[in-house]
Design an enzyme around this catalytic site. Structure first.
Site, PDB file in Angstrom:
ATOM      1  N   GLU A   1     -71.497   4.790  10.731  1.00 39.85           N
ATOM      2  CA  GLU A   1     -72.933   5.017  10.593  1.00 39.85           C
ATOM      3  C   GLU A   1     -73.371   5.997  11.669  1.00 39.85           C
ATOM      4  OE1 GLU A   1     -74.360   0.688   8.827  1.00 39.85           O
ATOM      5  OE2 GLU A   1     -74.706   1.153  10.949  1.00 39.85           O
TER       6      GLU A   1
ATOM      7  N   HIS B   1     -71.853   1.857  14.263  1.00 39.55           N
ATOM      8  CA  HIS B   1     -72.929   2.855  14.356  1.00 39.55           C
ATOM      9  C   HIS B   1     -72.816   3.536  15.714  1.00 39.55           C
ATOM     10  CE1 HIS B   1     -77.567   3.718  14.082  1.00 39.55           C
ATOM     11  NE2 HIS B   1     -76.859   4.809  14.331  1.00 39.55           N
TER      12      HIS B   1
ATOM     13  N   HIS C   1     -78.482  -5.048   6.024  1.00 42.60           N
ATOM     14  CA  HIS C   1     -79.528  -5.165   7.034  1.00 42.60           C
ATOM     15  C   HIS C   1     -80.218  -6.527   6.908  1.00 42.60           C
ATOM     16  CE1 HIS C   1     -81.816  -3.405  10.337  1.00 42.60           C
ATOM     17  NE2 HIS C   1     -82.823  -4.141   9.907  1.00 42.60           N
TER      18      HIS C   1
END
EC number: 2.6.99.2
Length: 239
Positions: A70, A43, A191
Site C-alpha cells: 500500500e 503500507h 478497513h
C-alpha cells in the site's frame, strides 16, 4: 475464492514506539503465512511512521504467498515499488495528520495523473489496486484509469452505529462490488473489519480478498499471532 490478506503494519507500530528492532514485521509475516494468511499487506507511508524501507525489501525476499504494498501515488513511492516489485500495489490516499487511512482515494478527481501512475506500474509488471469508497463515480473512474482491482473501503460499514445503518452500508458494498465486476475489475475490501463484523462482507459475491490488520494484531497480543490469524480465517468462513 475468498482469501485473507494480513496487514502487519501494527507490528511495526509497536516496534517504532521504542525505536528498537523488535517485534520484527518480517518474522510476523512468516508466522501469519504459516497460520494460513493468503497474503501479506504493508503500507509504506511517506512519514515512515511504522513500516520502514528495510521491511519492504526483506518482505519481498521472504514472503511466500503474495506481497501487497500500500502506498501513496508519489514519485518516491513509485520508484520504490519499481525497485522492489511487490506482487501488487494498492494506491491509497495519505495525510500526515491522520492516524490511519481515513477514506478512499479520489480517483475521479485525478484521472489523468492516476492513469499515468497505474500505467507506469503495470507497464513494469506490477498490477495495481485502488483503495476507494463504494461509490459509483469512483468505481467508474478506477476502470477508466486502467486498474486491475479495487479495494472497497469498509470503514462506514465497520463504524455503523446500528444494525439498520450497517445493513445500508453493506448494501452499498454489494452494489459497488457488482458494478466493479461488470466493469471488469477485481474486488478486494478492507478497513475496520473485525472478527465480529467480517462475515457479511466475506459473503459478498465476487469478493476476492479481505485485508485485515488492526483486529488481528490486537487479538494476537492476547492469544498469539498464529491463533489470531486462524480465528480470522474461521470468522471469514475459510477452512
Amino acid at each position: 475464492m475468498l482469501s485473507l490478506g494480513v496487514n502487519i503494519d501494527h507490528i511495526a507500530t509497536l516496534r517504532q514506539a521504542r525505536r528498537t528492532v523488535e517485534p520484527d514485521p518480517v518474522a510476523a509475516a512468516v508466522i501469519a503465512e504459516l497460520a494460513g494468511a493468503d497474503g501479506i499487506t504493508v503500507h509504506l507511508r511517506e512519514d515512515r511512521r511504522h513500516i520502514q524501507d528495510r521491511d519492504v525489501r526483506l518482505l519481498r525476499q521472504t514472503v511466500r504467498t503474495h506481497l501487497n504494498l500500500e502506498m501513496a501515488a508519489t514519485e518516491e513511492m513509485v520508484a520504490i515499488a519499481l525497485e522492489v516489485k511487490p506482487d501488487y500495489v494498492t494506491l491509497v490516499p495519505e495525510r500526515r495528520e491522520e492516524i490511519t487511512t481515513e477514506g478512499g482515494l479520489d480517483v475521479a478527481g485525478q484521472v489523468s495523473r492516476l492513469r499515468d501512475v497505474v500505467g507506469q506500474l503495470q507497464g513494469s509488471g506490477i498490477p495495481v489496486s485502488l483503495f476507494i469508497d463504494p461509490d459509483p463515480t469512483q468505481i467508474a473512474a478506477a476502470a477508466q484509469v486502467g486498474a486491475r482491482w479495487v479495494e472497497l473501503h469498509t470503514g462506514r460499514y465497520a463504524e455503523a452505529s446500528s444494525a439498520a445503518q450497517r445493513q445500508v452500508e453493506l448494501d452499498h458494498l454489494e452494489k459497488a462490488s457488482q458494478q466493479a465486476l461488470q466493469l471488469g475489475l477485481r474486488v478486494n475490501a478492507g478497513h475496520g473489519l473485525t472478527y465480529w463484523n467480517v462475515g457479511p462482507v466475506a459473503r459478498i459475491p465476487g469478493m476476492e480478498e479481505l485485508n485485515i490488520g488492526h483486529s488481528i494484531i490486537s487479538r494476537a497480543v492476547l492469544v498469539g499471532l498464529d491463533r489470531a490469524v486462524r480465528e480470522m480465517r474461521q470468522a471469514m468462513g475459510l477452512s
